[in-house]
Design a protein around this motif. Structure first.
Motif, short mmCIF file in Angstrom:
data_model
loop_
_atom_site.label_atom_id
_atom_site.label_comp_id
_atom_site.label_asym_id
_atom_site.label_seq_id
_atom_site.Cartn_x
_atom_site.Cartn_y
_atom_site.Cartn_z
N GLN A 1 -9.11 -8.45 -0.96
CA GLN A 1 -8.73 -8.32 0.46
C GLN A 1 -9.99 -8.36 1.32
OE1 GLN A 1 -6.59 -4.66 1.58
NE2 GLN A 1 -5.14 -5.97 2.67
N PRO A 2 -10.22 -9.46 2.04
CA PRO A 2 -11.39 -9.51 2.93
C PRO A 2 -11.13 -8.70 4.20
CG PRO A 2 -10.12 -11.55 3.10
CD PRO A 2 -9.45 -10.72 2.04
N ILE A 3 -12.05 -7.80 4.50
CA ILE A 3 -11.92 -6.96 5.69
C ILE A 3 -13.26 -6.88 6.41
CG2 ILE A 3 -11.35 -4.65 6.57
CD1 ILE A 3 -9.59 -4.23 4.11
N MET A 4 -13.28 -7.36 7.63
CA MET A 4 -14.47 -7.30 8.49
C MET A 4 -15.72 -7.81 7.78
SD MET A 4 -13.68 -3.67 10.44
CE MET A 4 -14.94 -3.95 11.70
N GLY A 5 -15.59 -8.97 7.14
CA GLY A 5 -16.74 -9.62 6.54
C GLY A 5 -17.09 -9.17 5.14
N LYS A 6 -16.38 -8.18 4.61
CA LYS A 6 -16.65 -7.69 3.27
C LYS A 6 -15.46 -8.00 2.36
CE LYS A 6 -19.73 -3.84 4.49
NZ LYS A 6 -19.96 -2.38 4.35
N LEU A 7 -15.74 -8.09 1.05
CA LEU A 7 -14.70 -8.32 0.07
C LEU A 7 -14.34 -6.99 -0.59
CD1 LEU A 7 -16.08 -11.55 -1.64
CD2 LEU A 7 -14.41 -11.38 0.22
N TYR A 8 -13.04 -6.68 -0.61
CA TYR A 8 -12.56 -5.46 -1.24
C TYR A 8 -11.60 -5.81 -2.37
CZ TYR A 8 -14.46 -2.70 2.62
OH TYR A 8 -15.30 -2.10 3.52
N LEU B 1 -1.24 -13.93 0.02
CA LEU B 1 -0.05 -13.15 0.33
C LEU B 1 -0.33 -12.24 1.53
CD1 LEU B 1 1.19 -12.07 -3.23
CD2 LEU B 1 1.92 -14.04 -1.88
N ARG B 2 0.69 -11.94 2.28
CA ARG B 2 0.55 -11.08 3.47
C ARG B 2 0.66 -9.61 3.09
NH1 ARG B 2 0.21 -13.23 8.33
NH2 ARG B 2 0.80 -15.40 8.70
N ALA B 3 -0.33 -8.84 3.56
CA ALA B 3 -0.29 -7.38 3.38
C ALA B 3 -0.64 -6.74 4.72
CB ALA B 3 -1.28 -6.95 2.30
N ASP B 4 -0.14 -7.35 5.80
CA ASP B 4 -0.41 -6.85 7.14
C ASP B 4 0.85 -6.20 7.71
OD1 ASP B 4 1.14 -9.17 8.27
OD2 ASP B 4 -0.56 -10.29 7.47
N MET B 5 1.00 -6.16 9.02
CA MET B 5 2.15 -5.50 9.63
C MET B 5 3.11 -6.48 10.28
SD MET B 5 0.03 -2.29 11.27
CE MET B 5 1.37 -1.15 11.55
N SER B 6 2.99 -7.77 9.90
CA SER B 6 3.89 -8.77 10.45
C SER B 6 5.27 -8.68 9.80
CB SER B 6 3.31 -10.17 10.26
OG SER B 6 3.16 -10.46 8.89
N ARG B 7 6.22 -9.35 10.39
CA ARG B 7 7.61 -9.28 9.91
C ARG B 7 7.76 -9.88 8.51
NH1 ARG B 7 13.06 -11.33 13.06
NH2 ARG B 7 14.22 -11.96 11.21
#
Length: 351
Positions: A204-211, A301-307
């Protein structure tokens, strides 16, 4: 002065009684409150008057459960990030904002709402849980804590909130549905031959870093549920985080045997950014040191808050397990879109 004091006391008494009458009604319908003692996900015994009618809910996943239970009108306070959750109705998003990221910003605003319950997550790494409990106790407001640790805790959380909000029937309907989905997935997973089992990692890329998604995360549990092996299992001095920051070189060196790489969006990482990472990996010789990248087995895959995102700890994961199954084993799992449509229509009234 004595008579004046008596009159003032009487007025105050009437005001308290009146407030109590308002607090014990839902959309103008009188209810008879009763006390129940429940055990929350932190193992605490909490006594609550039910059905809860004026709840402050500080977790968006809990708000999704409340909406599924058809109890939105029993919520008075929400966190700021609720407005970004595409599954939540406008009626919920328009409730009073009292804080953000599981924390209460303005206790005076909370007290003005006269809540009979606060619902939050037991996440000591993210905010001061003890401070919340101590302060709410001083005001006489019970707190129920949930956790987002395990897949099987989702229907348990729905059942708990169903009891608190007087929505046991709705909770039972979801419990039956969730149980059936898990049973069907297990049935498919049991038919996957041992020599066909895939090895999986999630990034999961978050703010320029890889998690890396760690093995204790609910998404890693879902990977194992669908019949695959999850490769990331890291612990640091007794602490096992659900996300582990790791640079590109270490990911390649440690997980070169992965058969499938799943890239995830997040609340702060749009789909387009994850697509950029996928293109970089496919065109980078170093990244091709991972088997999955070399063979082109990278899935976003989506792991955000979209529908259309189903990879969050919430009722959404009843569909999310099918999304993960199809991503890893496209030849074994069916297309999940019809399941998603049915789920959204049945439990959230979305078509």
């Amino acid at each position: 002065m004595r008579w004046g004091g008596l009159v003032l006391s009487a007025v105050l008494l009437l005001a308290v009684i009146s407030a109590g009458c308002v607090g014990n009604s839902i959309q103008g319908t009188s209810t008879t409150a009763r006390e129940v003692t429940v055990k929350d996900f932190a193992g605490r015994s909490v006594t609550v008057k039910v059905p809860v009618q004026r709840a402050v809910v500080l977790s968006t996943s809990a708000l999704e459960i409340v909406q599924l239970l058809n109890a939105s009108n029993q919520v008075v306070g929400i966190p700021r990030e609720a407005k970004y959750d595409a599954l939540l109705s406008e009626s919920l998003k328009n409730k009073t904002v009292v804080g953000a990221r599981l924390k209460i910003d303005d206790w005076e605003k909370v007290l003005a709402l006269r809540p009979d319950l606060i619902i939050d997550l037991d996440l000591k790494k993210f905010y001061n849980v003890d401070e919340l409990l101590n302060r709410s106790s001083s005001y006489g407001i019970p707190v129920v804590l949930l956790r987002e640790d395990r897949l099987e805790d989702i229907p348990k959380a729905v059942s708990l909130l169903g009891e608190l909000f007087g929505k046991e029937k709705e909770a039972k309907a979801f419990d039956d549905y969730f149980t059936e989905q898990v049973k069907e997935v297990k049935g498919i997973a049991s038919k996957i031959p041992a020599d066909k089992r895939k090895k999986v990692i999630m990034i999961q890329p978050i703010m320029g870093k890889l998690y890396l998604v760690n093995g204790n995360d609910v998404l890693a549990q879902a990977v194992r549920l669908v019949g695959a092996d999850y490769l990331v299992n890291l612990t640091f001095s007794g602490y096992t985080p659900v996300r582990v920051p790791m640079d590109k070189e270490k990911i390649i060196a440690n997980y070169k045997d992965a058969d499938v790489v799943i890239l995830l969006t997040s609340a702060v990482t749009p789909y387009e950014k994850v697509e950029e990472l996928k293109k970089e990996m496919l065109n980078d010789e170093a990244w091709q040191g991972i088997k999955a990248v070399k063979e082109g087995n990278i899935v976003i895959l989506r792991a955000d808050m979209s529908r259309d995102s189903f990879l969050r700890w919430s009722p959404r994961l009843a569909v999310g397990i099918w999304v993960i199954g199809k991503a890893i084993y496209p030849d074994y799992y069916p297309d999940w879109n019809e399941k998603a449509k049915s789920f959204l229509k049945r439990f959230y009234g979305l078509s």
